[in-house]
Design a protein around this motif. Structure first.
Motif, PDB file in Angstrom:
ATOM      1  N   GLY A  40       0.759  -1.259   0.000  1.00 33.07           N
ATOM      2  CA  GLY A  40       0.000   0.000   0.000  1.00 33.07           C
ATOM      3  C   GLY A  40       0.783   1.299   0.000  1.00 33.07           C
ATOM      4  N   GLY A  41       2.097   1.261  -0.037  1.00 32.33           N
ATOM      5  CA  GLY A  41       2.856   2.517  -0.077  1.00 32.33           C
ATOM      6  C   GLY A  41       2.906   3.100  -1.485  1.00 32.33           C
ATOM      7  N   LYS A  42       3.325   4.325  -1.587  1.00 26.85           N
ATOM      8  CA  LYS A  42       3.451   4.963  -2.908  1.00 26.85           C
ATOM      9  C   LYS A  42       4.658   4.432  -3.675  1.00 26.85           C
ATOM     10  CE  LYS A  42       3.497   9.126  -1.017  1.00 26.85           C
ATOM     11  NZ  LYS A  42       3.178   8.757   0.365  1.00 26.85           N
ATOM     12  N   ARG A  43       5.641   3.896  -2.940  1.00 29.63           N
ATOM     13  CA  ARG A  43       6.859   3.308  -3.542  1.00 29.63           C
ATOM     14  C   ARG A  43       7.812   4.344  -4.110  1.00 29.63           C
ATOM     15  NH1 ARG A  43       5.608  -0.802  -0.557  1.00 29.63           N
ATOM     16  NH2 ARG A  43       4.127  -2.283  -1.414  1.00 29.63           N
ATOM     17  N   VAL A  44       7.847   5.523  -3.502  1.00 29.20           N
ATOM     18  CA  VAL A  44       8.727   6.557  -4.068  1.00 29.20           C
ATOM     19  C   VAL A  44      10.211   6.210  -3.918  1.00 29.20           C
ATOM     20  CG1 VAL A  44       7.039   8.425  -3.810  1.00 29.20           C
ATOM     21  CG2 VAL A  44       8.685   8.018  -1.996  1.00 29.20           C
ATOM     22  N   ARG A  45      10.555   5.490  -2.843  1.00 25.93           N
ATOM     23  CA  ARG A  45      11.969   5.135  -2.663  1.00 25.93           C
ATOM     24  C   ARG A  45      12.409   4.115  -3.713  1.00 25.93           C
ATOM     25  NH1 ARG A  45       9.097   6.377   1.177  1.00 25.93           N
ATOM     26  NH2 ARG A  45       9.701   7.729   2.908  1.00 25.93           N
ATOM     27  N   ALA A  46      11.501   3.182  -4.019  1.00 29.71           N
ATOM     28  CA  ALA A  46      11.798   2.202  -5.075  1.00 29.71           C
ATOM     29  C   ALA A  46      11.900   2.899  -6.422  1.00 29.71           C
ATOM     30  CB  ALA A  46      10.698   1.136  -5.112  1.00 29.71           C
ATOM     31  N   ILE A  73      12.247  -2.164   4.191  1.00 29.27           N
ATOM     32  CA  ILE A  73      12.880  -1.436   5.306  1.00 29.27           C
ATOM     33  C   ILE A  73      12.025  -0.214   5.661  1.00 29.27           C
ATOM     34  CG2 ILE A  73      14.908  -0.112   6.051  1.00 29.27           C
ATOM     35  CD1 ILE A  73      16.562  -1.932   4.121  1.00 29.27           C
ATOM     36  N   HIS A  74      11.565   0.473   4.648  1.00 27.77           N
ATOM     37  CA  HIS A  74      10.696   1.634   4.881  1.00 27.77           C
ATOM     38  C   HIS A  74       9.442   1.208   5.666  1.00 27.77           C
ATOM     39  CE1 HIS A  74       8.111   5.036   4.130  1.00 27.77           C
ATOM     40  NE2 HIS A  74       7.339   4.356   3.309  1.00 27.77           N
ATOM     41  N   ALA A  75       8.825   0.096   5.259  1.00 31.37           N
ATOM     42  CA  ALA A  75       7.618  -0.378   5.960  1.00 31.37           C
ATOM     43  C   ALA A  75       7.941  -0.686   7.423  1.00 31.37           C
ATOM     44  CB  ALA A  75       7.072  -1.621   5.253  1.00 31.37           C
ATOM     45  N   SER A  77      10.196   0.666   9.187  1.00 31.80           N
ATOM     46  CA  SER A  77      10.427   1.929   9.893  1.00 31.80           C
ATOM     47  C   SER A  77       9.099   2.613  10.239  1.00 31.80           C
ATOM     48  CB  SER A  77      11.326   2.859   9.065  1.00 31.80           C
ATOM     49  OG  SER A  77      10.581   3.513   8.066  1.00 31.80           O
ATOM     50  N   LEU A  78       8.112   2.458   9.380  1.00 34.42           N
ATOM     51  CA  LEU A  78       6.800   3.065   9.666  1.00 34.42           C
ATOM     52  C   LEU A  78       6.143   2.371  10.860  1.00 34.42           C
ATOM     53  CD1 LEU A  78       5.288   3.538   6.066  1.00 34.42           C
ATOM     54  CD2 LEU A  78       6.581   5.179   7.438  1.00 34.42           C
ATOM     55  N   ILE A  79       6.253   1.056  10.896  1.00 37.75           N
ATOM     56  CA  ILE A  79       5.674   0.313  12.032  1.00 37.75           C
ATOM     57  C   ILE A  79       6.303   0.817  13.322  1.00 37.75           C
ATOM     58  CG2 ILE A  79       5.462  -1.933  13.171  1.00 37.75           C
ATOM     59  CD1 ILE A  79       5.453  -3.265  10.438  1.00 37.75           C
ATOM     60  N   LEU A  91      -3.000   6.178  13.302  1.00 41.56           N
ATOM     61  CA  LEU A  91      -3.347   6.026  11.878  1.00 41.56           C
ATOM     62  C   LEU A  91      -2.110   6.054  11.002  1.00 41.56           C
ATOM     63  CD1 LEU A  91      -6.351   8.385  11.038  1.00 41.56           C
ATOM     64  CD2 LEU A  91      -6.311   5.901  10.867  1.00 41.56           C
ATOM     65  N   ARG A  92      -2.161   5.300   9.919  1.00 44.69           N
ATOM     66  CA  ARG A  92      -1.079   5.300   8.916  1.00 44.69           C
ATOM     67  C   ARG A  92      -1.733   4.994   7.578  1.00 44.69           C
ATOM     68  NH1 ARG A  92       3.846   7.150   8.033  1.00 44.69           N
ATOM     69  NH2 ARG A  92       4.412   6.719  10.209  1.00 44.69           N
ATOM     70  N   ARG A  93      -1.433   5.782   6.576  1.00 41.51           N
ATOM     71  CA  ARG A  93      -2.033   5.618   5.243  1.00 41.51           C
ATOM     72  C   ARG A  93      -3.565   5.573   5.315  1.00 41.51           C
ATOM     73  NH1 ARG A  93       2.110   0.807   3.951  1.00 41.51           N
ATOM     74  NH2 ARG A  93       3.882   2.010   3.249  1.00 41.51           N
ATOM     75  N   GLY A  94      -4.116   6.339   6.240  1.00 45.23           N
ATOM     76  CA  GLY A  94      -5.572   6.404   6.357  1.00 45.23           C
ATOM     77  C   GLY A  94      -6.212   5.185   7.010  1.00 45.23           C
ATOM     78  N   LYS A 176      16.336   9.692   9.771  1.00 42.37           N
ATOM     79  CA  LYS A 176      15.067   8.960   9.694  1.00 42.37           C
ATOM     80  C   LYS A 176      14.509   8.886   8.281  1.00 42.37           C
ATOM     81  CE  LYS A 176      11.627   9.194  12.534  1.00 42.37           C
ATOM     82  NZ  LYS A 176      10.550   9.796  13.347  1.00 42.37           N
ATOM     83  N   THR A 177      14.640   9.965   7.530  1.00 42.02           N
ATOM     84  CA  THR A 177      14.002   9.997   6.204  1.00 42.02           C
ATOM     85  C   THR A 177      15.029   9.944   5.077  1.00 42.02           C
ATOM     86  OG1 THR A 177      12.201  11.298   7.122  1.00 42.02           O
ATOM     87  CG2 THR A 177      12.401  11.278   4.727  1.00 42.02           C
ATOM     88  N   ALA A 178      15.986  10.880   5.117  1.00 41.98           N
ATOM     89  CA  ALA A 178      16.918  10.966   3.980  1.00 41.98           C
ATOM     90  C   ALA A 178      17.760   9.696   3.857  1.00 41.98           C
ATOM     91  CB  ALA A 178      17.809  12.197   4.128  1.00 41.98           C
ATOM     92  N   ALA A 212      13.830  17.289   1.476  1.00 43.13           N
ATOM     93  CA  ALA A 212      12.694  17.957   0.823  1.00 43.13           C
ATOM     94  C   ALA A 212      11.417  17.142   1.010  1.00 43.13           C
ATOM     95  CB  ALA A 212      12.994  18.149  -0.662  1.00 43.13           C
ATOM     96  N   PHE A 213      11.542  15.839   0.844  1.00 41.92           N
ATOM     97  CA  PHE A 213      10.366  14.968   0.951  1.00 41.92           C
ATOM     98  C   PHE A 213       9.751  15.048   2.345  1.00 41.92           C
ATOM     99  CE2 PHE A 213       8.143  10.915   1.503  1.00 41.92           C
ATOM    100  CZ  PHE A 213       7.382  10.877   0.344  1.00 41.92           C
ATOM    101  N   GLN A 214      10.617  15.097   3.359  1.00 41.15           N
ATOM    102  CA  GLN A 214      10.127  15.193   4.733  1.00 41.15           C
ATOM    103  C   GLN A 214       9.315  16.482   4.921  1.00 41.15           C
ATOM    104  OE1 GLN A 214      10.223  12.987   7.240  1.00 41.15           O
ATOM    105  NE2 GLN A 214       9.079  14.443   8.507  1.00 41.15           N
ATOM    106  N   ILE A 215       9.822  17.573   4.377  1.00 45.40           N
ATOM    107  CA  ILE A 215       9.098  18.849   4.514  1.00 45.40           C
ATOM    108  C   ILE A 215       7.781  18.804   3.738  1.00 45.40           C
ATOM    109  CG2 ILE A 215       9.186  21.338   4.061  1.00 45.40           C
ATOM    110  CD1 ILE A 215      12.149  21.283   4.641  1.00 45.40           C
ATOM    111  N   VAL A 216       7.810  18.216   2.552  1.00 44.09           N
ATOM    112  CA  VAL A 216       6.573  18.060   1.772  1.00 44.09           C
ATOM    113  C   VAL A 216       5.529  17.349   2.624  1.00 44.09           C
ATOM    114  CG1 VAL A 216       5.520  16.830  -0.180  1.00 44.09           C
ATOM    115  CG2 VAL A 216       7.659  18.063  -0.504  1.00 44.09           C
ATOM    116  N   ASN A 217       5.945  16.281   3.247  1.00 43.45           N
ATOM    117  CA  ASN A 217       5.029  15.492   4.068  1.00 43.45           C
ATOM    118  C   ASN A 217       4.455  16.309   5.224  1.00 43.45           C
ATOM    119  OD1 ASN A 217       4.434  12.684   3.537  1.00 43.45           O
ATOM    120  ND2 ASN A 217       4.782  12.421   5.728  1.00 43.45           N
ATOM    121  N   GLU A 218       5.331  17.061   5.849  1.00 48.64           N
ATOM    122  CA  GLU A 218       4.879  17.880   6.982  1.00 48.64           C
ATOM    123  C   GLU A 218       3.939  18.984   6.514  1.00 48.64           C
ATOM    124  OE1 GLU A 218       8.314  19.207   9.140  1.00 48.64           O
ATOM    125  OE2 GLU A 218       9.043  17.171   9.421  1.00 48.64           O
TER     126      GLU A 218
END
Ligand code: IPE
Length: 286
Positions: A40-46, A73-75, A77-79, A91-94, A176-178, A212-218
């Motif tokens: 269910g992720g967007k897969r931007v890192r992939a 690994i990203h998944a 880290s989210l858990i 909540l995560r991904r709605g 954590k993000t970069a 940048a991605f972290q700031i976008v998210n925030e």
């Protein structure tokens, strides 16, 4: 471009489904918990991993397992990030966070399992030489250890509101993000035999993209558009946007974005696709 990104997402989704098949009923719930967060992720890192690979002409068949590994690994880290004793998100991904559905104990074990599965994916890749496997595993490992996620999570957790300034938040966002953007991009560049100069350019590029991605998210969270990130507001938690305000955060975002673009100038038009991808990631928040 959109079609290419969707194609990568679909390949990764499918491969992750295959990687998390379980035949032992005793650990069924553990796998369910892992798949719940790995799907269910967007897969931007992939996608970043693939596009950097394309920049170095890495054959596509060498990219898939490592792309999945990054997303696993990203998944994980989210858990971890959502756990009550970390950021305490419901909540995560709605959807309800992993520990809300499966319990904290299972969530933690699923997270460990996902990290292990990520490295196993790379090691089991017949398309990679032993040297390529070693480099990829070493690069990915750095993203979640004392130089990556564990360090960033630790500082985030221990400092909370207290004494946080821009430099400390940059440290947290770096680790954590970069770190994961960096790991994916670097692994791809190494698979493509990048020389030291090009590797440095890719490292700078992907680290700035991570910031940048972290700031976008925030910005998406703070703009009340939580449905876009699927996460409830964490009013009491400090982040970049809260610390410096939305306007200043947008300035930082532009600075990180142009630094990323600048890192790629040496590649000329070969980096057009990557630049387009980055614009697309960032424009979500502008
Ligand atoms: C969310 O990342 C966490 C951050 C580091 C900002 P993504 O927005 O890439 O998460 P998914 O996997 O697509 O849900």
């Amino acid at each position: 471009m959109q079609q290419r990104l969707l194609q990568i997402k679909n390949m990764v989704d499918q491969e992750i489904d295959n990687a998390l098949k379980n035949e032992n009923p005793l650990i069924d719930a553990l796998y369910k918990s892992a798949l719940y967060s790995a799907a269910g992720g967007k897969r931007v890192r992939a996608q970043l991993h693939y596009l950097v690979g394309a920049l170095f002409n890495v054959p596509e068949n060498k990219m898939l397992k490592s792309a999945c590994a990054i997303e696993l690994i990203h998944a994980a880290s989210l858990i971890m990030d959502d756990l009550p004793y970390m950021k305490d998100s419901q909540l995560r991904r709605g959807k309800p966070a992993n520990h809300v559905v499966f319990g904290q104990d299972v969530a933690l074990l699923a997270s460990i399992g996902l990290i292990s599965k990520a490295l196993e994916q790379v090691l089991a890749d017949d398309g990679l030489s032993e040297a390529e496997k070693n480099k990829t595993v070493a690069t990915l490992s750095a993203s979640f250890g004392f130089e990556g996620l564990a360090a960033g999570q630790f500082v985030d957790l221990k400092l909370k509101h207290k004494n946080v300034d821009v430099e400390i938040l940059k440290f947290i966002n770096h680790k954590k993000t970069a770190a994961l953007f960096l790991a994916g991009a670097k692994a791809a560049a190494l698979l493509g035999g990048a020389d030291a100069e090009k590797l440095k350019a890719v490292e700078e590029f992907s680290t700035n993209i991570g910031f940048a991605f972290q700031i976008v998210n925030e910005l998406l969270e703070s703009g009340g558009r939580d449905s876009l990130v699927g996460k409830e507001g964490e009013q009491e938690k400090m982040n970049f946007v809260k610390l410096v305000g939305e306007d200043k955060a947008r300035e930082y975002l532009k600075t990180f974005h142009s630094a990323a673009r600048k890192s790629l100038t040496a590649f000329g038009t070969a980096a057009d696709e990557l630049n387009l991808f980055v614009d697309y990631l960032i424009e979500r928040a502008l």
